[in-house]
Design a protein around this motif. Structure first.
Motif, PDB file in Angstrom:
ATOM      1  N   ASP A 124       6.419  -4.961   8.007  1.00 26.62           N
ATOM      2  CA  ASP A 124       6.508  -5.099   6.556  1.00 26.62           C
ATOM      3  C   ASP A 124       7.399  -3.969   6.040  1.00 26.62           C
ATOM      4  O   ASP A 124       6.957  -2.831   5.906  1.00 26.62           O
ATOM      5  CB  ASP A 124       5.111  -5.030   5.935  1.00 26.62           C
ATOM      6  N   GLU A 160       8.445  -3.274   3.210  1.00 21.54           N
ATOM      7  CA  GLU A 160       8.014  -2.684   1.930  1.00 21.54           C
ATOM      8  C   GLU A 160       7.058  -1.510   2.155  1.00 21.54           C
ATOM      9  O   GLU A 160       6.978  -0.613   1.336  1.00 21.54           O
ATOM     10  CB  GLU A 160       7.303  -3.740   1.069  1.00 21.54           C
ATOM     11  N   ARG A 161       6.339  -1.522   3.261  1.00 23.74           N
ATOM     12  CA  ARG A 161       5.314  -0.506   3.520  1.00 23.74           C
ATOM     13  C   ARG A 161       5.762   0.578   4.493  1.00 23.74           C
ATOM     14  O   ARG A 161       4.997   1.493   4.777  1.00 23.74           O
ATOM     15  CB  ARG A 161       4.058  -1.172   4.070  1.00 23.74           C
ATOM     16  N   VAL A 162       6.962   0.460   5.016  1.00 29.76           N
ATOM     17  CA  VAL A 162       7.443   1.417   6.009  1.00 29.76           C
ATOM     18  C   VAL A 162       8.098   2.599   5.309  1.00 29.76           C
ATOM     19  O   VAL A 162       8.906   2.429   4.409  1.00 29.76           O
ATOM     20  CB  VAL A 162       8.455   0.739   6.955  1.00 29.76           C
ATOM     21  N   SER A 163       7.725   3.785   5.744  1.00 28.72           N
ATOM     22  CA  SER A 163       8.325   5.005   5.203  1.00 28.72           C
ATOM     23  C   SER A 163       9.394   5.486   6.173  1.00 28.72           C
ATOM     24  O   SER A 163       9.091   5.966   7.258  1.00 28.72           O
ATOM     25  CB  SER A 163       7.237   6.067   5.032  1.00 28.72           C
ATOM     26  N   HIS A 182      15.110   3.440   3.521  1.00 26.43           N
ATOM     27  CA  HIS A 182      15.197   3.598   2.072  1.00 26.43           C
ATOM     28  C   HIS A 182      16.667   3.606   1.614  1.00 26.43           C
ATOM     29  O   HIS A 182      17.020   2.955   0.636  1.00 26.43           O
ATOM     30  CB  HIS A 182      14.499   4.893   1.634  1.00 26.43           C
ATOM     31  N   TYR A 222      15.815  -9.693   5.642  1.00 24.97           N
ATOM     32  CA  TYR A 222      15.111  -9.101   4.503  1.00 24.97           C
ATOM     33  C   TYR A 222      16.097  -8.639   3.428  1.00 24.97           C
ATOM     34  O   TYR A 222      15.912  -8.900   2.239  1.00 24.97           O
ATOM     35  CB  TYR A 222      14.255  -7.932   5.008  1.00 24.97           C
TER      36      TYR A 222
END
Length: 160
Positions: free
Chosen positions: A67, A69-72, A77, A121
Motif C-alpha cells: 500500500d 499510501e502507507r509506506v514511509s 514521497h 499507481y
C-alpha cells in the motif's frame, strides 16, 4: 534480433499502452489468448511479442500487495511529488522493505513486481510527467534484474 534494452523498451511501451487504454485492454488480451490478431512471425523474432510479455509483466505487478499510501519512504514521497528521476531509488527502497517482509521472494521478482505496481499507481494518480522511460531505465540499469531475465531465456520466457 533486438538487444535486451530494445526489448525492454518495447515491453514497457506495450505495458503503458495497456495501462492507459484499460477499457480496450481486456479485448486485446482475449484476442491474443484466443489466437486473434497478433504480430506476424516476421514481426516477432524468436517468439518475442511485447503485448503478451507486457500482460505477464502486469500480472507480476499485480502480485505486489504494498500500500503505497502507507509506506514511509523519502524516495517514494519525492516520486509521488513529481520527481520521477527518483523512480529507481524509490523502487530499490520499496524492494528492500518488501523483501524483508517476504524473504521467500527473490529480489529480481520483487523488483519487477514493485516497479510495475508503482508505475500503475502513479498512472492512476494522474501524474502528468510519467512516461515509459522511467520504468525502462529502472529495469535496464539494474544488472541483477537484467541477468535474471536473460538467464531464463529473455523476456519471452518470463512467466508470472
Amino acid at each position: 534480433m533486438r538487444t535486451f534494452e530494445e526489448q525492454t523498451a518495447c515491453v514497457v511501451e506495450a505495458l503503458f499502452d495497456d495501462l492507459l487504454n484499460e477499457d480496450e485492454a481486456d479485448f486485446r488480451c482475449l484476442q491474443t489468448d484466443s489466437g486473434g490478431p497478433v504480430q506476424s512471425e516476421e514481426e516477432q523474432p524468436s517468439g518475442f511479442d511485447p503485448v503478451i510479455i507486457a500482460s505477464r509483466l502486469r500480472q507480476i505487478g499485480d502480485q505486489c500487495n504494498m500500500d503505497f499510501e502507507r509506506v514511509s519512504s523519502q524516495a517514494l514521497h519525492e516520486v509521488l511529488m513529481g520527481k520521477m528521476e527518483k523512480f529507481g531509488a524509490a523502487v530499490e527502497s520499496l524492494c528492500k522493505r518488501w523483501s524483508d517482509q517476504n524473504p521467500e521472494l527473490v529480489y529480481e521478482r520483487a523488483f519487477l513486481s514493485i516497479s510495475v505496481k508503482l508505475m500503475m499507481y502513479i498512472l492512476k494518480k494522474g501524474a502528468a510527467n510519467v512516461n515509459p522511460g522511467h520504468l525502462i531505465k529502472a529495469i535496464n540499469e539494474n544488472a541483477q534484474v537484467k541477468n535474471y531475465i536473460e538467464t531464463r531465456g529473455g523476456w519471452e520466457k518470463l512467466d508470472n
